[in-house]
Design a protein around this motif. Structure first.
Motif, PDB file in Angstrom:
ATOM      1  N   ASP A  32       0.936  -1.170   0.032  1.00  0.00           N
ATOM      2  CA  ASP A  32      -0.021   0.062   0.039  1.00  0.00           C
ATOM      3  C   ASP A  32       0.896   1.180  -0.013  1.00  0.00           C
ATOM      4  OD1 ASP A  32      -1.863   2.102   0.352  1.00  0.00           O
ATOM      5  OD2 ASP A  32      -2.664   1.448   2.351  1.00  0.00           O
ATOM      6  N   LEU A  33       0.854   1.862  -1.155  1.00  0.00           N
ATOM      7  CA  LEU A  33       1.776   3.110  -1.359  1.00  0.00           C
ATOM      8  C   LEU A  33       0.796   4.332  -1.523  1.00  0.00           C
ATOM      9  CD1 LEU A  33       4.706   1.804  -3.462  1.00  0.00           C
ATOM     10  CD2 LEU A  33       4.671   2.244  -1.030  1.00  0.00           C
ATOM     11  N   ALA A  34      -0.371   4.111  -1.541  1.00  0.00           N
ATOM     12  CA  ALA A  34      -1.474   5.187  -1.984  1.00  0.00           C
ATOM     13  C   ALA A  34      -2.132   5.707  -0.899  1.00  0.00           C
ATOM     14  CB  ALA A  34      -2.394   4.541  -2.942  1.00  0.00           C
ATOM     15  N   SER A  35      -1.981   4.913   0.299  1.00  0.00           N
ATOM     16  CA  SER A  35      -2.882   5.617   1.418  1.00  0.00           C
ATOM     17  C   SER A  35      -2.108   6.881   1.931  1.00  0.00           C
ATOM     18  CB  SER A  35      -2.810   4.853   2.598  1.00  0.00           C
ATOM     19  OG  SER A  35      -3.681   3.555   2.293  1.00  0.00           O
ATOM     20  N   GLY A  36      -0.742   7.146   1.714  1.00  0.00           N
ATOM     21  CA  GLY A  36       0.024   8.227   1.972  1.00  0.00           C
ATOM     22  C   GLY A  36       0.370   9.112   0.897  1.00  0.00           C
TER      23      GLY A  36
ATOM     24  N   VAL B  86      -4.916  -3.872  -2.343  1.00  0.00           N
ATOM     25  CA  VAL B  86      -4.987  -3.698  -0.854  1.00  0.00           C
ATOM     26  C   VAL B  86      -5.589  -2.677  -0.413  1.00  0.00           C
ATOM     27  CG1 VAL B  86      -2.735  -4.942  -0.836  1.00  0.00           C
ATOM     28  CG2 VAL B  86      -2.704  -2.284  -0.952  1.00  0.00           C
ATOM     29  N   LEU B  87      -6.293  -1.784  -1.108  1.00  0.00           N
ATOM     30  CA  LEU B  87      -6.961  -0.616  -0.981  1.00  0.00           C
ATOM     31  C   LEU B  87      -8.336  -0.932  -0.799  1.00  0.00           C
ATOM     32  CD1 LEU B  87      -5.090   1.870  -3.307  1.00  0.00           C
ATOM     33  CD2 LEU B  87      -4.546   1.502  -0.771  1.00  0.00           C
ATOM     34  N   GLN B  88      -8.817  -1.898   0.124  1.00  0.00           N
ATOM     35  CA  GLN B  88     -10.275  -2.175   0.292  1.00  0.00           C
ATOM     36  C   GLN B  88     -11.016  -1.152   0.661  1.00  0.00           C
ATOM     37  OE1 GLN B  88     -11.466  -5.242  -0.721  1.00  0.00           O
ATOM     38  NE2 GLN B  88      -9.491  -5.076  -1.666  1.00  0.00           N
ATOM     39  N   ARG B  89     -10.757  -0.032   1.568  1.00  0.00           N
ATOM     40  CA  ARG B  89     -11.387   0.925   2.088  1.00  0.00           C
ATOM     41  C   ARG B  89     -11.796   1.705   0.959  1.00  0.00           C
ATOM     42  NH1 ARG B  89      -9.559   5.551   6.619  1.00  0.00           N
ATOM     43  NH2 ARG B  89     -11.430   6.652   6.582  1.00  0.00           N
ATOM     44  N   ALA B  90     -10.809   2.044   0.085  1.00  0.00           N
ATOM     45  CA  ALA B  90     -11.180   2.891  -1.112  1.00  0.00           C
ATOM     46  C   ALA B  90     -11.995   2.311  -2.079  1.00  0.00           C
ATOM     47  CB  ALA B  90      -9.653   3.294  -2.013  1.00  0.00           C
ATOM     48  N   VAL B  91     -12.041   1.033  -2.211  1.00  0.00           N
ATOM     49  CA  VAL B  91     -13.025   0.294  -3.153  1.00  0.00           C
ATOM     50  C   VAL B  91     -14.312   0.241  -2.458  1.00  0.00           C
ATOM     51  CG1 VAL B  91     -13.403  -2.221  -4.005  1.00  0.00           C
ATOM     52  CG2 VAL B  91     -11.119  -1.307  -3.917  1.00  0.00           C
ATOM     53  N   GLY B  92     -14.325   0.202  -1.138  1.00  0.00           N
ATOM     54  CA  GLY B  92     -15.684   0.191  -0.450  1.00  0.00           C
ATOM     55  C   GLY B  92     -16.356   1.663  -0.711  1.00  0.00           C
ATOM     56  N   THR B  93     -15.606   2.675  -0.697  1.00  0.00           N
ATOM     57  CA  THR B  93     -15.965   3.924  -1.009  1.00  0.00           C
ATOM     58  C   THR B  93     -16.621   4.150  -2.418  1.00  0.00           C
ATOM     59  OG1 THR B  93     -14.638   4.983   0.617  1.00  0.00           O
ATOM     60  CG2 THR B  93     -15.379   6.433  -1.116  1.00  0.00           C
ATOM     61  N   LEU B  94     -15.908   3.466  -3.123  1.00  0.00           N
ATOM     62  CA  LEU B  94     -16.310   3.672  -4.709  1.00  0.00           C
ATOM     63  C   LEU B  94     -17.693   2.771  -4.923  1.00  0.00           C
ATOM     64  CD1 LEU B  94     -13.070   3.341  -6.586  1.00  0.00           C
ATOM     65  CD2 LEU B  94     -14.465   5.750  -5.970  1.00  0.00           C
ATOM     66  N   GLU B  95     -17.734   1.514  -4.210  1.00  0.00           N
ATOM     67  CA  GLU B  95     -19.018   0.842  -4.394  1.00  0.00           C
ATOM     68  C   GLU B  95     -20.112   1.587  -4.093  1.00  0.00           C
ATOM     69  OE1 GLU B  95     -17.090  -3.497  -3.614  1.00  0.00           O
ATOM     70  OE2 GLU B  95     -17.838  -2.661  -2.079  1.00  0.00           O
ATOM     71  N   SER B  96     -20.122   2.374  -3.000  1.00  0.00           N
ATOM     72  CA  SER B  96     -21.286   3.082  -2.410  1.00  0.00           C
ATOM     73  C   SER B  96     -21.399   4.404  -3.129  1.00  0.00           C
ATOM     74  CB  SER B  96     -21.112   3.509  -1.156  1.00  0.00           C
ATOM     75  OG  SER B  96     -19.838   4.271  -0.774  1.00  0.00           O
ATOM     76  N   LEU B  97     -20.508   4.961  -4.360  1.00  0.00           N
ATOM     77  CA  LEU B  97     -20.727   6.131  -4.918  1.00  0.00           C
ATOM     78  C   LEU B  97     -21.201   5.720  -6.439  1.00  0.00           C
ATOM     79  CD1 LEU B  97     -17.277   8.048  -3.730  1.00  0.00           C
ATOM     80  CD2 LEU B  97     -19.888   8.828  -3.356  1.00  0.00           C
ATOM     81  N   ILE B  98     -20.618   4.542  -6.807  1.00  0.00           N
ATOM     82  CA  ILE B  98     -21.052   4.420  -8.223  1.00  0.00           C
ATOM     83  C   ILE B  98     -22.606   4.448  -8.478  1.00  0.00           C
ATOM     84  CG2 ILE B  98     -21.119   2.534  -9.889  1.00  0.00           C
ATOM     85  CD1 ILE B  98     -18.316   1.676  -8.855  1.00  0.00           C
TER      86      ILE B  98
ATOM     87  N   LEU C 177     -10.884  12.187  -6.058  1.00  0.00           N
ATOM     88  CA  LEU C 177     -10.118  11.391  -5.040  1.00  0.00           C
ATOM     89  C   LEU C 177      -8.802  11.299  -5.408  1.00  0.00           C
ATOM     90  CD1 LEU C 177     -12.733   8.744  -4.377  1.00  0.00           C
ATOM     91  CD2 LEU C 177     -11.800  10.445  -2.515  1.00  0.00           C
ATOM     92  N   ASP C 178      -7.955  11.687  -4.576  1.00  0.00           N
ATOM     93  CA  ASP C 178      -6.592  11.884  -4.690  1.00  0.00           C
ATOM     94  C   ASP C 178      -5.637  10.845  -4.099  1.00  0.00           C
ATOM     95  OD1 ASP C 178      -3.765  12.619  -4.574  1.00  0.00           O
ATOM     96  OD2 ASP C 178      -3.950  14.667  -4.095  1.00  0.00           O
ATOM     97  N   TYR C 179      -5.171   9.979  -4.883  1.00  0.00           N
ATOM     98  CA  TYR C 179      -4.377   8.532  -4.518  1.00  0.00           C
ATOM     99  C   TYR C 179      -2.739   9.060  -4.814  1.00  0.00           C
ATOM    100  CZ  TYR C 179      -9.076   6.514  -4.945  1.00  0.00           C
ATOM    101  OH  TYR C 179     -10.204   6.446  -5.196  1.00  0.00           O
TER     102      TYR C 179
END
Length: 371
Positions: free
Chosen positions: A159-163, A236-248, A186-188
């Motif tokens: 995970d290099l995108a969280s920071g 590994v960015l499951q939190r980001a994926v979950g956010t997108l699932e609720s926005l799509i 959303l800035d990764y």
């Protein structure tokens, strides 16, 4: 020998060793070694946040000849862990140059090495795949450096995108001229030129850290959502994926690079680590809707698995080098993305129409998901 230059050795995780000398920095650094085939744009390349954690090898043999230009950085500093070139020239010639590449690397504490057999190294990576390596001006023992390379974390699962963002919270970048629409981004680990492309088309961009929750995004009352590029393994960015699932489905979504991969995961696709990825500004991609072939700028080591595409997801773009997925769309839920970089910094200008179509979709000037 120039003052400050030191012998340097690169050792890969399989024990392959390559010698050169520094043109910037000293010490020791580890990272995944990848090669880029871009012939220009070394400044944009090394400041691209998608290269965080990677040692960048330039296949073009002469680097540094036009210096470093103020305003052309893609982020506040050099993001690459190290830089490898065949020949570095300290005598840059360019009316717009404000300094040399070596000074930019020094300022960011990044090692630059020249004099390696970059052709042999590139061929080795083509045959064996991208692999971890260590650059050192302190240690010469190949076996010790090989051990250090193998002890460095693999890119898969990293995970290099969280920071990856410099943002502390939502930040407004107003449109250049009259505002046509407003986009939440959303800035990764975004490249600065991406926002410039959007703003030049009348888009006000509200940049939000990639770790934000869906309601934080919707609170900005955007007309659409943009998903940026970034480094590391998307899976590994499951939190980001979950956010997108609720926005799509709640607003139009357009993603590039890591944003493309995350959107794919949110749509039910799977991703995988590529052997050596796509890095360069000369990759041909076919738009499967129009038949048009674009020469594109790319920087990624992961891709969407075509066999995992659900029936609701359309393959829109294909890489003509290796047939990999370069674009997907879910027309019903107004979500689409491309793997490559339509801001083309550096690179050709073939793909700028993607920004036009995104903006025109948000303003109602074209049909949704026009790509």
């Amino acid at each position: 020998m120039e003052r400050g230059r030191r012998r340097a050795r690169l050792v890969l995780e399989d024990g392959a060793s390559y010698d050169g000398w520094t043109f910037a920095g000293e010490g020791e650094v580890a990272g995944e070694v990848v090669f880029t085939t871009s012939m220009v744009g070394y400044q944009e390349t090394v400041t691209d946040p998608s290269y965080r954690g990677q040692i960048v090898l330039f296949t073009y043999p002469l680097i540094g000849n036009y210096g470093v230009i103020s305003g052309d950085d893609e982020s506040p500093g050099v993001q690459a862990a190290g830089v490898l070139v065949r020949e570095y020239t300290p005598h840059h010639s360019n009316w717009a140059s404000g300094g040399g590449l070596s000074a930019a690397l020094e300022e960011s504490g990044v090692i630059g090495v020249e004099g390696l057999d970059t052709r042999a190294l590139t061929r080795h990576l083509r045959d064996k795949g991208a692999m971890r390596g260590v650059i050192s001006t302190e240690e010469t023992d190949v076996n010790r450096l090989k051990e250090k390379a193998n002890s460095h974390p693999e890119m898969s699962g990293l995970d290099l995108a969280s920071g990856g963002t410099e943002l502390a919270g939502p930040t407004l970048f107003p449109a250049f001229g009259e505002e046509r629409c407003r986009v939440a981004a959303l800035d990764y680990g975004v490249k600065g030129s991406i926002y410039r492309e959007l703003r030049s088309r009348g888009v006000s961009v509200v940049a939000i850290p990639g770790s934000a929750e869906a309601e934080e995004v919707m609170a900005q009352e955007p007309d659409g959502l943009f998903l940026s590029n970034g480094p590391g393994d998307p899976a590994v960015l499951q939190r980001a994926v979950g956010t997108l699932e609720s926005l799509i489905g709640r607003l139009p979504v357009f993603g590039i690079c890591l944003g493309h991969q995350l959107l794919g995961l949110a749509l039910g696709c799977e991703t995988y680590k590529m052997p050596f990825g796509h890095h360069g500004a000369n990759h041909p991609v076919r738009n499967l809707r129009t038949g048009r072939i674009e020469i594109t700028s790319q920087n990624h080591g992961f891709a969407i698995d075509e066999d995992s595409l659900p029936g609701s997801v359309e393959l829109t773009h294909r890489n003509l080098y290796d047939g990999t997925v370069e674009g997907v769309a879910d027309r019903e839920r107004r979500a689409w993305s491309v793997q490559y970089h339509p801001e083309s910094s550096p690179g050709p200008q073939d793909s700028g129409y993607l920004f036009d179509e995104f903006v025109e979709t948000l303003t109602g000037e074209t049909n949704p998901v026009a790509v």
